[in-house]
Design an enzyme around this catalytic site. Structure first.
Site, PDB file in Angstrom:
ATOM      1  N   ARG A  50       7.013  -0.757   7.218  1.00 23.89           N
ATOM      2  CA  ARG A  50       6.578   0.644   7.165  1.00 23.89           C
ATOM      3  C   ARG A  50       5.650   0.844   5.980  1.00 23.89           C
ATOM      4  NH1 ARG A  50      12.419   3.015   7.332  1.00 23.89           N
ATOM      5  NH2 ARG A  50      12.645   1.098   6.127  1.00 23.89           N
ATOM      6  N   ASP A  52       2.834   2.115   3.296  1.00 22.56           N
ATOM      7  CA  ASP A  52       2.590   3.389   2.602  1.00 22.56           C
ATOM      8  C   ASP A  52       1.214   3.947   2.928  1.00 22.56           C
ATOM      9  OD1 ASP A  52       5.021   3.594   1.157  1.00 22.56           O
ATOM     10  OD2 ASP A  52       4.292   2.104  -0.294  1.00 22.56           O
ATOM     11  N   TYR A 111       1.830 -10.311   3.204  1.00 24.26           N
ATOM     12  CA  TYR A 111       0.850  -9.321   2.777  1.00 24.26           C
ATOM     13  C   TYR A 111      -0.296 -10.023   2.065  1.00 24.26           C
ATOM     14  CZ  TYR A 111       4.148  -5.393   3.449  1.00 24.26           C
ATOM     15  OH  TYR A 111       5.001  -4.450   3.967  1.00 24.26           O
ATOM     16  N   ARG A 198       2.773  -4.383  -4.596  1.00 27.96           N
ATOM     17  CA  ARG A 198       1.842  -3.671  -5.478  1.00 27.96           C
ATOM     18  C   ARG A 198       2.291  -3.741  -6.938  1.00 27.96           C
ATOM     19  NH1 ARG A 198       1.432   1.987  -2.564  1.00 27.96           N
ATOM     20  NH2 ARG A 198       0.304   2.512  -4.478  1.00 27.96           N
TER      21      ARG A 198
END
Lengths: 245, 245
Positions: A50, A52, A111, A198
């Site tokens: 999910r 951001d 990612y 991140r």
């Protein structure tokens, strides 16, 4: 009733994120509305990650049950038609068994984080990279990143609003490499904490700038305290690239 | 007074093209207004290739005279600051001799054309590629493209509003190659007619689809008549990539 596995590409910029929210358009809403226009079915789509607001996907995996009978090609063509003008594309559609679940069956996620490392700001890639002006030492970032690989308590890299039961995760790969003007970070794990990628990238940037050493990264990890690690890198540079089952 | 050579990256989507026009924002206007905010000088910027609406640049070359004294680094930083929020970035700034002219001194230009060749539409690359669903034979396109290389009358590939004195141009390179989901076309020449690259790409697409042969391309060229060649490819896939001096 047929369960479908969907592989999606999307530009995160216009969305509040994957998940439906009251404060703006979400990828989930765009997809569920496209499905309704195709089948008149009100469904809930599950996904592997999910993302951001502002986070992109090169190959997000989602799953949904449809009562309407159709071939995979027909489902793909219809959803791509009804998704317009949203920047969401259905790359692949595959029938799967009823026990397949995009989120709970997922064995691993990957990612990519893109840093545009040059003096000039991003023009063509605005909103899709993190622009860092000062030179970054990608080799030093890669070396320091290895301190985070393995099973650890990642509390120092966990967003305060993270809903995961445990802060312990197993990071299977965290690689940093320079590709021309870009520094690219690839992260792989079974699952990640909220903002974990991140927050790791924001910390590795300190190493790339020469402000932190690999030992600083180890100490930040050991502190199990968010304030001990670096800042959160912007959403714009983050891409969900792979989910495996 | 110092003449400066500027190398620019821009996203063509929000612009009516390079050149100032009454009907909307242009790259030239954005740049000249940024220069005014920096030096309070009203200048006219020249460029190597006056791109059309929606056409992008990875490395456009422009030249301008500034009375204000400043280092190249200062000019770059100030222009990038004042160009915001336009998607235009000054990649390099170099002092040049007073006889340097971005357009008239240019010895050659290169363009890249990107075709996204897959079933699903472009999501992340929307507005920056030409989406072609049906499979394209890039090798056949490359072979046919060689019929256009050399000095020819390119009237069949020339826009009706082209202002060039002569339709005769020397195309030094026209290469087609598949790169994953993309078919990429690179064109090099001293100069091009208006829409020449997009008209050549629209014609080569017919070959990639198997609807035209290399001989059809030769006949279209020999006809010296725009209606004999294929349609104009969309602006979105075109990038000005290089100018040499």
């Amino acid at each position: 009733m047929q369960r479908w596995k969907l592989t999606l590409e999307y530009d995160g910029r216009p969305f509040v994120g994957w998940q439906r929210q009251d404060n703006g358009p979400s990828v989930q809403q765009a997809l569920e509305e496209a499905i309704y226009r195709f089948t008149q079915e009100t469904v809930t789509v599950s996904c592997a990650g999910r993302t951001d607001a502002g986070v992109h996907a090169l190959a997000m995996v989602a799953s949904v049950d449809l009562a309407r009978e159709a071939t995979a090609d027909k489902v793909q063509a219809a959803l791509n038609f009804h998704l317009r003008p949203h920047p969401v594309a259905v790359l692949r559609v595959e029938p799967v068994a009823p026990d397949f679940h995009a989120r709970f069956s997922c064995l691993g996620r990957a990612y990519l984080y893109r840093i545009l490392n040059r003096r000039a700001p991003a023009a063509l890639e605005a909103g899709r990279v993190w622009h860092v002006q000062g030179g970054l030492d990608a080799a030093a970032m890669h070396e320091a990143a290895q301190r985070l690989v393995g099973q650890h308590d990642f509390s120092s890299f966990r967003a305060s609003l993270c809903q995961a039961k445990s802060p312990v995760k197993t990071l299977s790969d965290l690689s940093v490499a320079r590709v021309g003007e870009e520094v690219r970070i690839v992260a792989r794990a079974r699952s990640f904490l909220h903002h974990q990628v991140r927050n790791m990238v924001g910390t590795l940037k300190l190493v790339g700038e020469g402000r932190w050493t690999a030992d600083n990264v180890s100490r930040a990890l050991a502190a199990r305290n968010r304030s001990a690690a670096g800042p959160t890198a912007p959403a714009a540079g983050l891409y969900f690239t792979e989910a495996w089952y």
